[in-house]
Design a protein around this motif. Structure first.
Motif, PDB file in Angstrom:
ATOM      1  N   UNK A  67       5.037  -4.722   8.418  1.00  0.00           N
ATOM      2  CA  UNK A  67       5.460  -3.950   6.997  1.00  0.00           C
ATOM      3  C   UNK A  67       4.495  -3.051   6.595  1.00  0.00           C
ATOM      4  N   UNK A  68       3.092  -3.110   6.818  1.00  0.00           N
ATOM      5  CA  UNK A  68       2.206  -2.392   6.133  1.00  0.00           C
ATOM      6  C   UNK A  68       1.946  -0.973   6.737  1.00  0.00           C
ATOM      7  N   UNK A  69       2.553  -1.063   8.062  1.00  0.00           N
ATOM      8  CA  UNK A  69       2.141   0.274   8.853  1.00  0.00           C
ATOM      9  C   UNK A  69       3.021   1.446   8.283  1.00  0.00           C
ATOM     10  N   UNK A  70       4.234   1.273   8.225  1.00  0.00           N
ATOM     11  CA  UNK A  70       5.281   2.301   7.985  1.00  0.00           C
ATOM     12  C   UNK A  70       4.982   3.055   6.524  1.00  0.00           C
ATOM     13  N   UNK A  71       4.457   2.394   5.443  1.00  0.00           N
ATOM     14  CA  UNK A  71       4.288   3.048   4.262  1.00  0.00           C
ATOM     15  C   UNK A  71       3.166   4.215   4.479  1.00  0.00           C
ATOM     16  N   UNK A  72       1.947   3.878   5.310  1.00  0.00           N
ATOM     17  CA  UNK A  72       0.851   4.737   5.481  1.00  0.00           C
ATOM     18  C   UNK A  72       1.242   6.152   5.979  1.00  0.00           C
ATOM     19  N   UNK A  73       2.485   6.170   6.655  1.00  0.00           N
ATOM     20  CA  UNK A  73       3.092   7.569   6.983  1.00  0.00           C
ATOM     21  C   UNK A  73       4.019   8.082   6.099  1.00  0.00           C
ATOM     22  N   UNK A  74       4.858   7.281   5.770  1.00  0.00           N
ATOM     23  CA  UNK A  74       6.227   7.590   5.143  1.00  0.00           C
ATOM     24  C   UNK A  74       5.925   7.771   3.496  1.00  0.00           C
ATOM     25  N   UNK A  75       4.914   7.349   3.031  1.00  0.00           N
ATOM     26  CA  UNK A  75       4.823   7.513   1.556  1.00  0.00           C
ATOM     27  C   UNK A  75       4.864   9.090   1.079  1.00  0.00           C
ATOM     28  N   UNK A  76       4.094  10.052   1.677  1.00  0.00           N
ATOM     29  CA  UNK A  76       4.169  11.130   1.489  1.00  0.00           C
ATOM     30  C   UNK A  76       5.560  11.763   1.835  1.00  0.00           C
ATOM     31  N   UNK A  77       6.127  11.450   2.725  1.00  0.00           N
ATOM     32  CA  UNK A  77       7.422  11.908   3.152  1.00  0.00           C
ATOM     33  C   UNK A  77       8.455  11.385   2.003  1.00  0.00           C
ATOM     34  N   UNK A  78       8.380   9.946   1.588  1.00  0.00           N
ATOM     35  CA  UNK A  78       9.310   9.787   0.545  1.00  0.00           C
ATOM     36  C   UNK A  78       8.987  10.387  -0.773  1.00  0.00           C
ATOM     37  N   UNK A  79       7.805  10.723  -1.181  1.00  0.00           N
ATOM     38  CA  UNK A  79       7.516  11.675  -2.079  1.00  0.00           C
ATOM     39  C   UNK A  79       8.174  13.156  -2.115  1.00  0.00           C
ATOM     40  N   UNK A  80       7.959  13.876  -0.953  1.00  0.00           N
ATOM     41  CA  UNK A  80       8.673  15.048  -0.698  1.00  0.00           C
ATOM     42  C   UNK A  80      10.264  15.086  -1.028  1.00  0.00           C
ATOM     43  N   UNK A  81      10.695  14.057  -0.335  1.00  0.00           N
ATOM     44  CA  UNK A  81      12.326  13.789  -0.504  1.00  0.00           C
ATOM     45  C   UNK A  81      12.666  13.614  -1.990  1.00  0.00           C
ATOM     46  N   UNK A  82      12.104  12.677  -2.604  1.00  0.00           N
ATOM     47  CA  UNK A  82      12.201  12.288  -4.057  1.00  0.00           C
ATOM     48  C   UNK A  82      11.787  13.863  -4.959  1.00  0.00           C
ATOM     49  N   UNK A  83      11.100  14.432  -4.558  1.00  0.00           N
ATOM     50  CA  UNK A  83      10.899  15.944  -5.372  1.00  0.00           C
ATOM     51  C   UNK A  83      12.174  16.790  -5.322  1.00  0.00           C
ATOM     52  N   UNK A  84      12.487  16.737  -3.912  1.00  0.00           N
ATOM     53  CA  UNK A  84      13.735  17.622  -3.377  1.00  0.00           C
ATOM     54  C   UNK A  84      14.973  17.085  -4.114  1.00  0.00           C
ATOM     55  N   UNK A  85      15.344  15.814  -3.849  1.00  0.00           N
ATOM     56  CA  UNK A  85      16.799  15.494  -4.074  1.00  0.00           C
ATOM     57  C   UNK A  85      16.745  14.505  -5.416  1.00  0.00           C
ATOM     58  N   UNK A  86      15.673  14.221  -6.033  1.00  0.00           N
ATOM     59  CA  UNK A  86      15.724  13.288  -7.136  1.00  0.00           C
ATOM     60  C   UNK A  86      15.302  12.179  -6.810  1.00  0.00           C
ATOM     61  N   UNK A  87      14.560  11.434  -7.906  1.00  0.00           N
ATOM     62  CA  UNK A  87      14.145  10.104  -7.872  1.00  0.00           C
ATOM     63  C   UNK A  87      15.247   8.767  -7.610  1.00  0.00           C
ATOM     64  N   UNK A  88      16.238   9.159  -8.250  1.00  0.00           N
ATOM     65  CA  UNK A  88      17.257   8.243  -8.306  1.00  0.00           C
ATOM     66  C   UNK A  88      17.751   7.738  -6.822  1.00  0.00           C
ATOM     67  N   UNK A  89      18.356   8.832  -5.994  1.00  0.00           N
ATOM     68  CA  UNK A  89      18.696   8.374  -4.755  1.00  0.00           C
ATOM     69  C   UNK A  89      17.836   7.720  -3.920  1.00  0.00           C
ATOM     70  N   UNK A  90      16.466   8.279  -4.015  1.00  0.00           N
ATOM     71  CA  UNK A  90      15.345   7.780  -3.110  1.00  0.00           C
ATOM     72  C   UNK A  90      15.327   6.126  -3.479  1.00  0.00           C
ATOM     73  N   UNK A  91      15.301   6.018  -4.760  1.00  0.00           N
ATOM     74  CA  UNK A  91      14.799   4.406  -5.195  1.00  0.00           C
ATOM     75  C   UNK A  91      16.278   3.619  -4.714  1.00  0.00           C
ATOM     76  N   UNK A  92      17.282   4.017  -4.938  1.00  0.00           N
ATOM     77  CA  UNK A  92      18.395   3.301  -4.600  1.00  0.00           C
ATOM     78  C   UNK A  92      18.527   2.970  -2.940  1.00  0.00           C
ATOM     79  N   UNK A  93      18.177   4.085  -2.272  1.00  0.00           N
ATOM     80  CA  UNK A  93      18.028   3.770  -0.622  1.00  0.00           C
ATOM     81  C   UNK A  93      16.720   2.961  -0.401  1.00  0.00           C
ATOM     82  N   UNK A  94      15.607   3.059  -1.140  1.00  0.00           N
ATOM     83  CA  UNK A  94      14.630   2.261  -0.622  1.00  0.00           C
ATOM     84  C   UNK A  94      14.798   0.779  -1.099  1.00  0.00           C
ATOM     85  N   UNK A  95      15.380   0.346  -2.448  1.00  0.00           N
ATOM     86  CA  UNK A  95      15.830  -0.931  -2.623  1.00  0.00           C
ATOM     87  C   UNK A  95      16.939  -1.573  -1.745  1.00  0.00           C
ATOM     88  N   UNK A  96      17.742  -0.931  -1.139  1.00  0.00           N
ATOM     89  CA  UNK A  96      18.790  -1.424  -0.216  1.00  0.00           C
ATOM     90  C   UNK A  96      18.121  -1.713   1.010  1.00  0.00           C
TER      91      UNK A  96
END
Length: 230
Positions: A67-96
């Protein structure tokens, strides 16, 4: 009654306590309360799960690592996607992803598959908690932001205390039940889809991006608000 509640929240959280009554903030706190359970829900019951998955005590610790390893790599990626496409869709996808992967563990005893599902949960976490933190900053400023971030930490801490106790009690009934708690994240994702609005600051940025500017007026590109948060 409503006035008494307002007075109580003001005395508890200070002059900016009105953020507690904001439905957008409440949704973000729900997301926080669920996704902080990625490791804390399982830590008290790891030893018992060795029997359920037929693994050693050394191997069961991989549930936390996966569980702990993927966020180390993907947190910056998730941030970049949230900046480009919006917070809402990223949050919904992450929660699902977080909720469905976590609850699906209750359906299998194949430890390799379980580790894969835990890794998916880590991906869901990387797309949820850090973006929720940034959303609080998008929605509020000054004292309101400080109060909001403080309440977010308190909600996360409360969740990490209460839910592990609930999970331990459910383990007495069946080993699958603690994992089903992760499924509560799915209704939260649906609530985000129905009720959560993209922060106005993000919409303003998209409008500014769409507006033509001269070469002299073009701002210097930045790494984005989310990456600054990190």
């Amino acid at each position: 009654m409503e006035r008494d509640l307002s007075v109580l929240t003001r005395r508890t959280f200070g002059k900016d306590a009105h953020v507690v009554h904001d439905s957008q903030f409440q949704l973000l706190m729900l997301a926080t309360a669920m996704t902080v359970l990625g490791t804390s829900l399982l830590s008290p019951i790891l030893e018992t799960l060795t029997v359920s998955f037929s693994v050693s005590q050394a191997e069961i610790g991989l549930l936390i690592s996966a569980f702990a390893i993927p966020p180390v790599v993907l947190i910056p990626v998730g941030g970049a996607i949230a900046d480009r496409y919006g917070r809402r869709p990223v949050l919904i996808l992450g929660l699902l992803v977080f909720g469905t992967a976590g609850s699906a563990i209750a359906l299998t005893t194949n430890f390799t598959l379980v580790l894969g599902l835990r890794a998916l949960q880590g991906i869901g976490y990387a797309f949820t908690i850090p973006v929720a933190i940034t959303c609080v900053r998008d929605l509020y400023s000054g004292g309101e932001e400080a109060t909001g971030q403080g309440i977010r930490l308190a909600v996360g801490g409360f969740s990490q205390v209460v839910f592990p106790i609930v999970g331990s009690l459910l383990l007495v009934v069946a080993w699958q039940f603690p994992f089903l708690l992760y499924g509560l994240t799915v209704p939260v994702a649906i609530a985000f889809y129905l009720r959560f609005e993209e922060p106005a600051s993000i919409l303003d940025e998209e409008t500014d991006t769409a507006s033509p500017v001269s070469e002299e007026e073009q701002p210097t590109p930045s790494r984005g608000a989310y990456l600054k948060e990190l």
